[in-house]
Design a protein around this motif. Sequence first.
Motif, PDB file in Angstrom:
ATOM      1  N   LEU A  20       0.833  -1.200   0.000  1.00 28.79           N
ATOM      2  CA  LEU A  20       0.000   0.000   0.000  1.00 28.79           C
ATOM      3  C   LEU A  20       0.872   1.256   0.000  1.00 28.79           C
ATOM      4  O   LEU A  20       0.512   2.272  -0.595  1.00 28.79           O
ATOM      5  CB  LEU A  20      -0.936   0.002   1.202  1.00 28.79           C
ATOM      6  N   LYS A  25      -3.527   0.199  -4.349  1.00 27.62           N
ATOM      7  CA  LYS A  25      -4.718  -0.095  -3.564  1.00 27.62           C
ATOM      8  C   LYS A  25      -4.950  -1.586  -3.710  1.00 27.62           C
ATOM      9  O   LYS A  25      -4.481  -2.203  -4.668  1.00 27.62           O
ATOM     10  CB  LYS A  25      -5.920   0.689  -4.090  1.00 27.62           C
ATOM     11  N   GLU A  69     -12.023  -1.614  -0.824  1.00 28.48           N
ATOM     12  CA  GLU A  69     -10.728  -1.331  -1.436  1.00 28.48           C
ATOM     13  C   GLU A  69      -9.898  -0.600  -0.388  1.00 28.48           C
ATOM     14  O   GLU A  69     -10.336   0.406   0.159  1.00 28.48           O
ATOM     15  CB  GLU A  69     -10.907  -0.468  -2.682  1.00 28.48           C
ATOM     16  N   SER A  71      -6.412   1.291   1.138  1.00 25.47           N
ATOM     17  CA  SER A  71      -5.272   2.126   0.754  1.00 25.47           C
ATOM     18  C   SER A  71      -4.642   2.691   2.027  1.00 25.47           C
ATOM     19  O   SER A  71      -5.207   2.603   3.114  1.00 25.47           O
ATOM     20  CB  SER A  71      -5.709   3.247  -0.189  1.00 25.47           C
TER      21      SER A  71
END
Length: 87
Positions: A20, A25, A69, A71
Amino acid sequence: MTTAIIQPLTPQERQLVQHLGRGFKTTRLTAMHQLNIASITAVVTRLKNKGVELRSDLKFDSHGRRYAEYSLPAKALRYLLTTKQID
């Protein structure tokens, strides 16, 4: 706000944070195939419990099914790098 990590990162946690941290992502499927992490949710939960700030965005696929998702915000990455908790 990111806090100091008291416990060391496991290999999977370190691998995810570094992935990350490179600006990528990831989702459950990409973590499974690219990082060989079977349960991304468990790894993310452990990281959050250790004080790592991760972002989770809810997305929808073309069939309307939702997925997360993940990140790493830039300020969290800077913190982890300056405190030498990741390479």
